[in-house]
Design an enzyme around this catalytic site. Structure first.
Site, PDB file in Angstrom:
ATOM      1  N   GLY A 120     123.986 -11.825 -32.043  1.00 31.06           N
ATOM      2  CA  GLY A 120     124.247 -13.203 -32.437  1.00 31.06           C
ATOM      3  C   GLY A 120     125.555 -13.265 -33.210  1.00 31.06           C
ATOM      4  O   GLY A 120     126.046 -12.246 -33.697  1.00 31.06           O
ATOM      5  N   LYS A 121     126.135 -14.433 -33.330  1.00 22.05           N
ATOM      6  CA  LYS A 121     127.338 -14.618 -34.135  1.00 22.05           C
ATOM      7  C   LYS A 121     127.530 -16.103 -34.371  1.00 22.05           C
ATOM      8  O   LYS A 121     127.158 -16.924 -33.527  1.00 22.05           O
ATOM      9  CB  LYS A 121     128.579 -14.071 -33.409  1.00 22.05           C
ATOM     10  CG  LYS A 121     129.704 -13.664 -34.338  1.00 22.05           C
ATOM     11  CD  LYS A 121     129.411 -12.329 -35.011  1.00 22.05           C
ATOM     12  CE  LYS A 121     130.613 -11.800 -35.763  1.00 22.05           C
ATOM     13  NZ  LYS A 121     130.381 -10.439 -36.271  1.00 22.05           N
TER      14      LYS A 121
END
Length: 431
Positions: A120-121
């Site tokens: 994720g980011k």
């Protein structure tokens, strides 16, 4: 994109596309790795795309009473092996595409380290230097509320990144916990230890970079005590890597910050040079025989180069001028796809970021375990566990290098893709 994996030679010859976006580079690297793994084409196609991208408006009341609205993102790439995991960055250049590309890298990084997370980011498109501390807190708390439905200890676990820190994570955790009605330290990692953070988390990416550099030096049949090192970037990653290698006997001859680099062929006392966190932009104030630019430090005649500042610093334009025989990527994406091809052709060993700087997400995993079990580990245990995980990952990647005659980057991606593909095959595709 073409269904045929692009060759590095072809990309090296068309360097005018540089610097490449994180998303384009991540997809190219995926396709290249897929050519070396017996994996279903459908799995590769699925991995080119994120599962979900959240885009939110984040209103902020400024200190003067005015209201400004910023845009925030959270990209969730793949969770087949566990909750999404990755940083939150505050930077003017944050975009959905950047977050997607970086979330893909997090998927590979977690798989290489064999920890039960996916990628994720996220972040907010804002200049953090333009915010007061009170404004940063209000912005963070509102962002936590805006993305609260897509994060959580079993769903998606953010962490610090560019422009954010342990305090940011503490504010985020508190805002999330207030809405949940219970203290939930495991919603983020990288917090201060007093509220559930792990000892050693901040130093972990630099420590892992140093560990992998040490192993690469030994693998290359070099004596660490006779090895010279240049480190671009003297922040958390670069400074910790430089100081550890210095302690272990290597000769660190050059370090830099945003303003330039200092160089001493006889070696620098890395502990006497303030890190960016200790004293911002103070590297050039340290007494040294020579100063060079941030571009020139990459081209010094050293054995090991550690780019630990920002991405896309080694490109097709300067790859031929790199004198180091080993490049250990402390930053995320410091080497472009085209530059990789040139360095490979020249016989330069490039140890990829998804292995070298993976100490951050690994100790984040340790922090997550500590939060879930409500039991804090000592710094000694954290460092011992990190050393064990890094050496295991190094061995897995080295095995692929030797078995398939791959570059270190290709080998790391093969390890990651093999694990992700196996998990997807076992779980299957929901109709």
């Amino acid at each position: 994109m073409s269904s045929t994996p692009p060759t590095q030679t072809a990309d090296a010859e068309s360097a005018d596309d540089e610097p490449n976006s994180a998303l384009l580079t991540a997809r190219r690297q995926l396709e290249r790795a897929a050519a070396h793994v017996d994996v279903d084409a459908g799995v590769v196609e699925r991995l080119k795309h994120p599962t979900k991208v959240q885009r939110v408006s984040v209103p902020l009341e400024r200190d003067d009473g005015s209201v400004e609205v910023f845009t925030g993102y959270r990209a969730q790439h793949d969770d087949v092996r566990g909750p999404y995991k990755g940083g939150l960055r505050y930077h003017p250049a944050v975009t959905a595409e950047e977050c997607i590309g970086l979330s893909m890298w997090m998927t590979w990084k977690c798989a290489v380290m064999d920890i039960p997370f996916g990628g994720g980011k996220g972040g907010i498109a804002v200049d953090p230097k333009s915010l007061s501390e009170a404004e940063t807190e209000r912005l963070t708390r509102r962002f936590a509320e805006e993305i609260r439905d897509v994060v959580g200890p079993k769903q998606d676990v953010p962490a610090p990144d560019m422009g954010t820190d342990a305090q940011t994570m503490a504010w985020f955790m508190d805002a999330y916990s207030m809405q949940q009605g219970e203290t939930t330290p495991g919603v983020v990692t990288g917090k201060p230890p007093v509220v559930g953070g792990s000892y050693g988390r901040e130093e972990a990416p630099g420590r892992s970079t140093a560990i992998i550099a040490r192993e690469a030096i030994e693998y290359d049949d070099r004596d660490l005590a006779e090895t010279t090192v240049a480190v671009q970037g003297f922040g958390s990653v670069g400074a910790n890597a430089a100081r550890l290698l210095d302690d272990w006997g290597a000769t660190v001859v050059a370090v830099s910050d945003v303003n330039g680099a200092i160089y001493d062929p006889d070696g620098l006392d890395t502990h006497a040079i303030p890190t960016h966190e200790e004293e911002p932009e103070a590297v050039l104030e340290h007494d040294a025989p020579e100063t060079v630019t941030n571009e020139e430090i990459l081209e010094l005649e050293v054995d090991v180069l550690i780019p630990a500042a920002v991405g896309n610093v080694i490109t097709a334009d300067n790859a031929d001028a790199i004198e180091a025989e080993i490049v250990v990527e402390g930053a995320n994406g410091p080497t472009t796809f085209a530059a990789d091809a040139i360095l490979e052709e020249r016989g330069v060993s490039v140890i990829p970021d998804i292995l070298a700087n993976a100490g951050g997400v690994t100790v984040s995993y340790f922090e997550w375990l500590q939060d879930i079990n409500r039991r804090q580990w000592s710094l000694e245990r954290v460092n011992e566990e990190l050393e064990t995980k890094m050496l295991a990952a190094w061995a897995d990647v080295r095995e692929q290098v030797e078995a398939k005659d791959l570059t270190w980057r290709d080998a790391a991606y093969v390890v990651a893709l093999s694990r992700i593909a196996e998990a997807k095959a076992v779980r299957g595709l929901w109709p």
